[in-house]
Design an enzyme around this catalytic site. Structure first.
Site, PDB file in Angstrom:
ATOM      1  N   HIS A  85       0.992  -0.724   0.684  1.00 20.12           N
ATOM      2  CA  HIS A  85      -0.171  -0.275  -0.647  1.00 20.12           C
ATOM      3  C   HIS A  85       1.440   1.341   0.056  1.00 20.12           C
ATOM      4  O   HIS A  85       1.918   1.025   0.698  1.00 20.12           O
ATOM      5  CB  HIS A  85      -0.860   0.184   1.214  1.00 20.12           C
ATOM      6  CG  HIS A  85      -1.258   1.356   1.393  1.00 20.12           C
ATOM      7  ND1 HIS A  85      -1.975   1.795   0.494  1.00 20.12           N
ATOM      8  CD2 HIS A  85      -1.868   2.355   2.453  1.00 20.12           C
ATOM      9  CE1 HIS A  85      -2.479   3.236   1.374  1.00 20.12           C
ATOM     10  NE2 HIS A  85      -2.412   3.203   2.221  1.00 20.12           N
ATOM     11  N   HIS A 144       0.611   5.383  -0.505  1.00 16.99           N
ATOM     12  CA  HIS A 144       0.827   7.246  -1.077  1.00 16.99           C
ATOM     13  C   HIS A 144       0.983   7.628  -1.953  1.00 16.99           C
ATOM     14  O   HIS A 144       1.359   8.901  -2.212  1.00 16.99           O
ATOM     15  CB  HIS A 144       0.142   7.853   0.272  1.00 16.99           C
ATOM     16  CG  HIS A 144       0.020   7.235   1.782  1.00 16.99           C
ATOM     17  ND1 HIS A 144       0.478   7.996   2.602  1.00 16.99           N
ATOM     18  CD2 HIS A 144      -1.018   6.561   2.114  1.00 16.99           C
ATOM     19  CE1 HIS A 144      -0.993   7.111   3.663  1.00 16.99           C
ATOM     20  NE2 HIS A 144      -1.585   6.475   3.054  1.00 16.99           N
ATOM     21  N   TYR A 174       0.673  -3.164 -20.719  1.00 23.07           N
ATOM     22  CA  TYR A 174       0.777  -4.502 -18.978  1.00 23.07           C
ATOM     23  C   TYR A 174       0.125  -4.021 -17.789  1.00 23.07           C
ATOM     24  O   TYR A 174       0.479  -4.441 -17.542  1.00 23.07           O
ATOM     25  CB  TYR A 174       2.421  -3.419 -19.157  1.00 23.07           C
ATOM     26  CG  TYR A 174       4.051  -3.739 -20.213  1.00 23.07           C
ATOM     27  CD1 TYR A 174       3.960  -4.970 -20.499  1.00 23.07           C
ATOM     28  CD2 TYR A 174       3.483  -3.210 -21.360  1.00 23.07           C
ATOM     29  CE1 TYR A 174       4.826  -5.644 -21.369  1.00 23.07           C
ATOM     30  CE2 TYR A 174       4.595  -3.701 -22.536  1.00 23.07           C
ATOM     31  CZ  TYR A 174       5.259  -4.881 -22.475  1.00 23.07           C
ATOM     32  OH  TYR A 174       5.342  -5.287 -23.014  1.00 23.07           O
TER      33      TYR A 174
END
Ligand SMILES: [Zn+2]
Length: 210
Positions: free
Chosen positions: A95, A97, A122
Site C-alpha cells: 500500500h 501514498h 502491461y
C-alpha cells in the site's frame, strides 16, 4: 515455512521498501508492506520510513493477527488483512501514498468502477480493472469492509484521496503491479486533455494477467 525463507522474506521486504523510498514512490513514514507466512504475517511497523526498515524489527503477527515479535505493525494493517481474507492466493500486499495515484484518486470525473483506462498492455496485464473505494478518514475501520467488498474480484483497489492497495502472488508481483499502477496514473495525468488511442476492448481481452 523454514527460518531461512522467513529470513530472506524479511530481507526482501526491507530491500523493496528502501528501493521504493529512494525512488520517491513513498515518503515520510507513509506506505506499508506485508507478506503472508504459513502461520501469520510479516508487516512493516507503524511510524517508520520504508527507507530505513530493519529486518529484525518487522512486525511478526500470528494467524489471528496478534503481534508476536518485532515492533507494532502499521496502523493500516486492517487494509492488508481485508485483502488476504478475500484473496486466499495472495502472498503479499503493498500500500502506497504514491503521488500520481493519489492525484488520480482525487479527480472528480473518473469512473469509480475502473479508474484508469487501458493505456498500455502491461497495465492491463498487471493491474486490470481498478475500482475506487470511497473516502474514509484515517483510522476508520469501516474502510476494511469497503475494501473487502471489492477485494474478492480485484487484486488492486484505489482508495479515494488516499492511495492504492495491491495484492500479489508474491512480493515481486505485488510490487510490480503497484509500480505499474503508479506509472500509468502518471501517464494518465500527462495525457489528460489529449485525444487518446487506447487499447480496444478486444486488444485488452486478448491479454493474459501476469
Ligand atoms: Zn494509507
Amino acid at each position: 515455512m523454514s527460518r531461512l525463507s522467513e529470513a530472506s522474506l524479511r530481507e526482501d521486504i526491507c530491500r523493496l521498501g528502501n528501493s521504493m523510498f529512494s525512488r520517491g514512490l513513498t515518503f515520510g513514514s507513509s506506505g506499508n508492506i506485508s507478506v503472508r507466512l504459513e502461520d501469520g504475517w510479516l508487516m512493516t511497523p507503524t511510524n517508520v520510513s520504508l527507507g530505513g526498515l530493519d529486518p529484525a524489527r518487522l512486525a511478526r503477527l500470528d494467524e489471528a493477527g496478534r503481534l508476536i515479535s518485532g515492533d507494532p505493525p502499521t496502523k493500516e494493517s486492517f487494509l492488508h488483512r481485508a485483502m488476504y481474507e478475500e484473496r486466499s492466493e495472495a502472498r503479499a500486499v503493498v500500500h502506497l501514498h504514491s503521488t500520481h495515484s493519489v492525484a488520480v484518486s482525487a479527480l472528480a470525473d473518473v469512473d469509480a468502477d475502473d479508474v484508469l483506462p487501458p493505456i498500455t498492455a502491461y497495465y492491463v496485464m498487471r493491474v486490470g480493472r481498478l475500482p475506487l473505494v470511497p473516502y474514509h478518514a484515517p483510522g476508520d475501520l469501516s474502510l476494511a469492509d469497503a475494501v473487502r467488498k471489492l477485494a474478492g474480484k480485484h487484486h488492486a483497489v484505489l482508495l479515494a484521496n488516499h492511495g492504492p492497495v495491491v495484492a500479489g502472488s508474491s512480493l515481486d508481483a505485488a510490487a510490480n503491479a503497484i509500480e505499474e499502477l503508479e506509472e500509468t496514473a502518471k501517464l494518465f495525468l500527462l495525457l489528460r486533455g489529449s485525444k487518446l488511442r487506447l487499447l480496444t476492448p478486444e486488444q485488452a481481452a486478448a491479454l493474459k494477467p501476469s
